[in-house]
Write a protein that holds these residues in place. Structure first.
Motif, PDB file in Angstrom:
ATOM      1  N   VAL A  32       7.871 -14.440   3.889  1.00  0.00           N
ATOM      2  CA  VAL A  32       8.898 -13.450   3.690  1.00  0.00           C
ATOM      3  C   VAL A  32       9.420 -13.878   2.295  1.00  0.00           C
ATOM      4  O   VAL A  32       9.879 -13.127   1.649  1.00  0.00           O
ATOM      5  CB  VAL A  32      10.186 -14.111   4.576  1.00  0.00           C
ATOM      6  N   ASP A  33       9.446 -15.165   1.931  1.00  0.00           N
ATOM      7  CA  ASP A  33       9.639 -15.529   0.561  1.00  0.00           C
ATOM      8  C   ASP A  33       8.834 -14.695  -0.617  1.00  0.00           C
ATOM      9  O   ASP A  33       9.159 -14.332  -1.480  1.00  0.00           O
ATOM     10  CB  ASP A  33       9.620 -16.968   0.192  1.00  0.00           C
ATOM     11  N   GLN A  34       7.789 -14.663  -0.357  1.00  0.00           N
ATOM     12  CA  GLN A  34       6.635 -14.154  -1.195  1.00  0.00           C
ATOM     13  C   GLN A  34       6.979 -12.763  -1.425  1.00  0.00           C
ATOM     14  O   GLN A  34       6.844 -12.040  -2.303  1.00  0.00           O
ATOM     15  CB  GLN A  34       5.103 -14.547  -0.536  1.00  0.00           C
ATOM     16  N   LEU A  35       7.213 -11.917  -0.041  1.00  0.00           N
ATOM     17  CA  LEU A  35       7.382 -10.520   0.006  1.00  0.00           C
ATOM     18  C   LEU A  35       8.714 -10.196  -0.713  1.00  0.00           C
ATOM     19  O   LEU A  35       8.731  -9.252  -1.722  1.00  0.00           O
ATOM     20  CB  LEU A  35       7.617 -10.018   1.402  1.00  0.00           C
ATOM     21  N   ARG A  36       9.795 -11.014  -0.723  1.00  0.00           N
ATOM     22  CA  ARG A  36      10.951 -10.737  -1.498  1.00  0.00           C
ATOM     23  C   ARG A  36      10.722 -11.068  -2.924  1.00  0.00           C
ATOM     24  O   ARG A  36      11.357 -10.226  -3.794  1.00  0.00           O
ATOM     25  CB  ARG A  36      12.062 -11.795  -0.871  1.00  0.00           C
ATOM     26  N   LEU A  37      10.050 -11.859  -3.350  1.00  0.00           N
ATOM     27  CA  LEU A  37       9.687 -12.157  -4.784  1.00  0.00           C
ATOM     28  C   LEU A  37       8.953 -10.827  -5.394  1.00  0.00           C
ATOM     29  O   LEU A  37       9.199 -10.647  -6.679  1.00  0.00           O
ATOM     30  CB  LEU A  37       8.830 -13.281  -4.935  1.00  0.00           C
ATOM     31  N   LYS A  38       8.102 -10.261  -4.565  1.00  0.00           N
ATOM     32  CA  LYS A  38       7.438  -8.996  -5.059  1.00  0.00           C
ATOM     33  C   LYS A  38       8.594  -7.874  -4.902  1.00  0.00           C
ATOM     34  O   LYS A  38       8.166  -6.428  -5.067  1.00  0.00           O
ATOM     35  CB  LYS A  38       6.312  -8.684  -4.209  1.00  0.00           C
ATOM     36  N   GLY A  39       9.874  -8.083  -4.316  1.00  0.00           N
ATOM     37  CA  GLY A  39      10.902  -7.049  -4.389  1.00  0.00           C
ATOM     38  C   GLY A  39      10.555  -6.056  -3.317  1.00  0.00           C
ATOM     39  O   GLY A  39      11.095  -4.787  -2.916  1.00  0.00           O
ATOM     40  N   ILE A  40      10.090  -6.502  -1.960  1.00  0.00           N
ATOM     41  CA  ILE A  40       9.747  -5.927  -0.759  1.00  0.00           C
ATOM     42  C   ILE A  40      11.042  -6.163   0.216  1.00  0.00           C
ATOM     43  O   ILE A  40      11.145  -7.328   0.342  1.00  0.00           O
ATOM     44  CB  ILE A  40       8.331  -6.126  -0.201  1.00  0.00           C
ATOM     45  N   MET A  41      11.694  -5.155   0.701  1.00  0.00           N
ATOM     46  CA  MET A  41      12.827  -5.195   1.438  1.00  0.00           C
ATOM     47  C   MET A  41      12.304  -5.448   2.854  1.00  0.00           C
ATOM     48  O   MET A  41      11.503  -4.725   3.258  1.00  0.00           O
ATOM     49  CB  MET A  41      13.604  -4.026   1.228  1.00  0.00           C
ATOM     50  N   SER A  73       0.830  -1.310   0.065  1.00  0.00           N
ATOM     51  CA  SER A  73      -0.063   0.015   0.131  1.00  0.00           C
ATOM     52  C   SER A  73       0.677   1.194  -0.049  1.00  0.00           C
ATOM     53  O   SER A  73       2.101   1.287   0.275  1.00  0.00           O
ATOM     54  CB  SER A  73      -0.858   0.117   1.217  1.00  0.00           C
ATOM     55  N   PRO A  74       0.316   2.304  -0.098  1.00  0.00           N
ATOM     56  CA  PRO A  74       1.200   3.870  -0.230  1.00  0.00           C
ATOM     57  C   PRO A  74       1.600   4.039   1.212  1.00  0.00           C
ATOM     58  O   PRO A  74       2.170   4.923   1.119  1.00  0.00           O
ATOM     59  CB  PRO A  74       0.010   4.880  -0.597  1.00  0.00           C
ATOM     60  N   LEU A  75       0.967   3.467   2.211  1.00  0.00           N
ATOM     61  CA  LEU A  75       1.464   3.817   3.379  1.00  0.00           C
ATOM     62  C   LEU A  75       3.052   3.407   3.709  1.00  0.00           C
ATOM     63  O   LEU A  75       3.701   4.311   4.079  1.00  0.00           O
ATOM     64  CB  LEU A  75       0.958   2.924   4.664  1.00  0.00           C
ATOM     65  N   PHE A  76       3.409   2.650   2.912  1.00  0.00           N
ATOM     66  CA  PHE A  76       4.994   2.110   2.963  1.00  0.00           C
ATOM     67  C   PHE A  76       5.617   2.636   1.718  1.00  0.00           C
ATOM     68  O   PHE A  76       6.913   2.406   1.507  1.00  0.00           O
ATOM     69  CB  PHE A  76       5.134   0.741   3.085  1.00  0.00           C
ATOM     70  N   GLN A  77       5.047   3.759   1.228  1.00  0.00           N
ATOM     71  CA  GLN A  77       5.897   4.309  -0.042  1.00  0.00           C
ATOM     72  C   GLN A  77       6.296   5.971   0.681  1.00  0.00           C
ATOM     73  O   GLN A  77       7.074   6.800  -0.046  1.00  0.00           O
ATOM     74  CB  GLN A  77       4.905   4.762  -1.196  1.00  0.00           C
ATOM     75  N   GLY A  78       5.813   6.213   1.972  1.00  0.00           N
ATOM     76  CA  GLY A  78       6.108   7.456   2.525  1.00  0.00           C
ATOM     77  C   GLY A  78       6.053   7.757   4.113  1.00  0.00           C
ATOM     78  O   GLY A  78       7.087   8.019   4.643  1.00  0.00           O
ATOM     79  N   SER A  79       4.911   7.352   4.272  1.00  0.00           N
ATOM     80  CA  SER A  79       4.579   7.495   5.834  1.00  0.00           C
ATOM     81  C   SER A  79       5.412   6.484   6.637  1.00  0.00           C
ATOM     82  O   SER A  79       5.971   7.151   7.938  1.00  0.00           O
ATOM     83  CB  SER A  79       3.091   7.306   6.131  1.00  0.00           C
ATOM     84  N   LEU A  80       5.316   5.190   6.706  1.00  0.00           N
ATOM     85  CA  LEU A  80       6.015   4.370   7.347  1.00  0.00           C
ATOM     86  C   LEU A  80       7.125   3.423   6.617  1.00  0.00           C
ATOM     87  O   LEU A  80       7.097   3.395   5.247  1.00  0.00           O
ATOM     88  CB  LEU A  80       4.857   3.205   7.754  1.00  0.00           C
ATOM     89  N   VAL A  81       8.003   3.139   7.603  1.00  0.00           N
ATOM     90  CA  VAL A  81       9.109   2.233   6.732  1.00  0.00           C
ATOM     91  C   VAL A  81       9.152   1.206   7.685  1.00  0.00           C
ATOM     92  O   VAL A  81       9.206   0.916   9.171  1.00  0.00           O
ATOM     93  CB  VAL A  81      10.305   2.978   6.810  1.00  0.00           C
ATOM     94  N   LEU A  82       9.220  -0.160   6.949  1.00  0.00           N
ATOM     95  CA  LEU A  82       9.279  -1.441   7.658  1.00  0.00           C
ATOM     96  C   LEU A  82      10.689  -1.527   8.307  1.00  0.00           C
ATOM     97  O   LEU A  82      11.687  -1.598   7.528  1.00  0.00           O
ATOM     98  CB  LEU A  82       8.938  -2.699   6.785  1.00  0.00           C
ATOM     99  N   GLU A  83      11.041  -1.762   9.626  1.00  0.00           N
ATOM    100  CA  GLU A  83      12.046  -1.844  10.255  1.00  0.00           C
ATOM    101  C   GLU A  83      12.307  -3.351  10.657  1.00  0.00           C
ATOM    102  O   GLU A  83      13.436  -3.974  10.395  1.00  0.00           O
ATOM    103  CB  GLU A  83      12.161  -1.132  11.621  1.00  0.00           C
ATOM    104  N   SER A  84      11.314  -4.179  10.715  1.00  0.00           N
ATOM    105  CA  SER A  84      11.399  -5.490  11.006  1.00  0.00           C
ATOM    106  C   SER A  84      10.006  -6.345  10.872  1.00  0.00           C
ATOM    107  O   SER A  84       9.033  -5.630  11.346  1.00  0.00           O
ATOM    108  CB  SER A  84      11.798  -5.865  12.551  1.00  0.00           C
TER     109      SER A  84
END
Length: 387
Positions: free
Chosen positions: A200-209, A162-173
């Protein structure tokens, strides 16, 4: 003429409780060192200091751990996190429990790190942030089988996309919680870890760090090395105990807390006499009974009635009769020299005898976590230094 009350409080020693929890900070340092040796060198430690540091005093425990190089601390509530900040703790404080919308301004003001467990909270949190506070670091929790807090796999992917993680929030863990890590059967823990890795594998396949992963509580740390990942969350382990596990481990731990009180009174009673509320204990012989100034209002559980033991005069003696709100009775017939003012150890070592939180947990049909966390504010805390 009636004397006026003094404007000044009495000396502290005149009103301190005779019951004291002695916190051995050198034992805390020992346990942390043992844990670091046990873990892979690059595995981080998120020290769990919730529930007032498992009854040990969260502020002193956290500050001591900070001196020993810990930079991340886990609490259950925003109130616990605020208390650490106001005491001057500057490390990262992760709020592991549920967060409500009205608490978010305080969370942001005190620079606490939330654990996001549902999409609604993430959206509410983002709305509270001003542009200069973004991107704000968060941990995200996924539910792999505990069925408490946590996102489902589908909801996780949708949220991070979602757009939330394109600006407002950042995944630390990214994190999960193990529900059965202390079981003799490892199957459910393996299932949870497989579920987590699949996400985790699915997220990484989508390019999510994903900068960091953590899953292991104390039981996971001890029993499932594959759960260590990038970071672990020790709680009970730091305080000197392991969960009751079906196998031994190499970790050498020292209990951090001792609980002591003073003998308040002694009295002689005949054979066949009932003691304390409801007369659930009757003496089998002429007895000497000692009265202790501790009860369930201190966190000394009523279930220890007629079950628990204490140490006095280097001797283990039984609790007799119902534990009261403020007092406990013990049978000191076999300690003939016992006198008022003598030290009584409820948790700890005296002479060659010792009583552990594990012992007390067995007597009251509980777990060491509850024994330690129940020790309340009526009990003084006395801190022995690191060295």
């Amino acid at each position: 003429m009636t004397a006026s009350l003094s404007l000044f409080p009495p000396p502290v020693s005149s009103y301190l409780s005779p019951t004291t929890a002695i916190i051995h900070l050198h034992a805390l340092a020992h346990n942390l060192s043992a844990l670091r040796t046990f873990l892979a060198p690059r595995c981080e430690i998120l020290a769990v200091v919730k529930a007032d540091g498992y009854g040990h005093g969260s502020i002193v425990i956290a500050k001591t751990l900070a001196q020993l190089g810990i930079t991340k601390f886990g609490v259950a509530t925003i109130q616990e996190g605020v208390a650490l900040r106001e005491a001057g703790l500057t490390g990262s404080i992760i709020v592991l429990g549920a967060t409500f919308s009205w608490q978010l301004p305080d969370l942001i003001h005190y620079q606490l790190t939330p654990v996001i467990s549902d999409a609604d909270t993430a959206h509410q949190f983002a709305k509270e942030l001003s542009p200069d506070q973004t991107p704000y670091p968060v941990h995200i929790k996924v539910d792999t089988g505990m069925r408490r807090l946590g996102l489902s796999p589908d909801a996780l992917t949708s949220l991070l996309d979602s757009p939330l993680f394109q600006g407002s929030l950042v995944l630390e863990s990214l994190m999960t919680h193990l529900a059965d890590a202390d079981s003799v059967d490892p199957a459910f823990t393996h299932y949870q870890l497989d579920q987590f890795q699949s996400m985790v594998d699915q997220l990484r396949l989508k390019g999510i760090m994903i900068p960091s992963l953590h899953a292991a509580n104390t039981a996971g740390i001890v029993a499932h090395p594959q759960s260590h990942l990038d970071m672990v969350r020790p709680g009970l382990l730091l305080y000197g105990y392991q969960p009751v596990l079906p196998f031994a481990t190499a970790l050498d731990l020292k209990p951090v807390l001792s609980l002591v009180t003073k003998l308040a009174q002694t009295k002689s009673v005949g054979a066949g006499e009932p003691l304390s509320y409801n007369g659930i204990f009757r003496t089998a012989r002429p007895s000497q009974i000692g009265i202790l100034p501790i009860g369930y209002a201190h966190g000394y559980h009523r279930r220890l009635s007629n079950q628990g033991k204490v140490l006095i005069g280097n001797t283990r003696v039984p609790i007799v009769g119902r534990i009261c709100m403020d007092m406990t009775l013990i049978d000191i017939t076999d300690v003939p020299n016992a006198k008022v003012g003598d030290e009584v150890v409820l948790l700890g070592t005296q002479g060659k005898e010792s009583i552990s939180a594990t012992d007390i947990a067995q007597w009251q049909d509980s777990i060491p976590y509850e024994v330690l966390c129940s020790i309340g504010p009526r009990v003084n805390r006395k801190y022995e230094p690191l060295s």
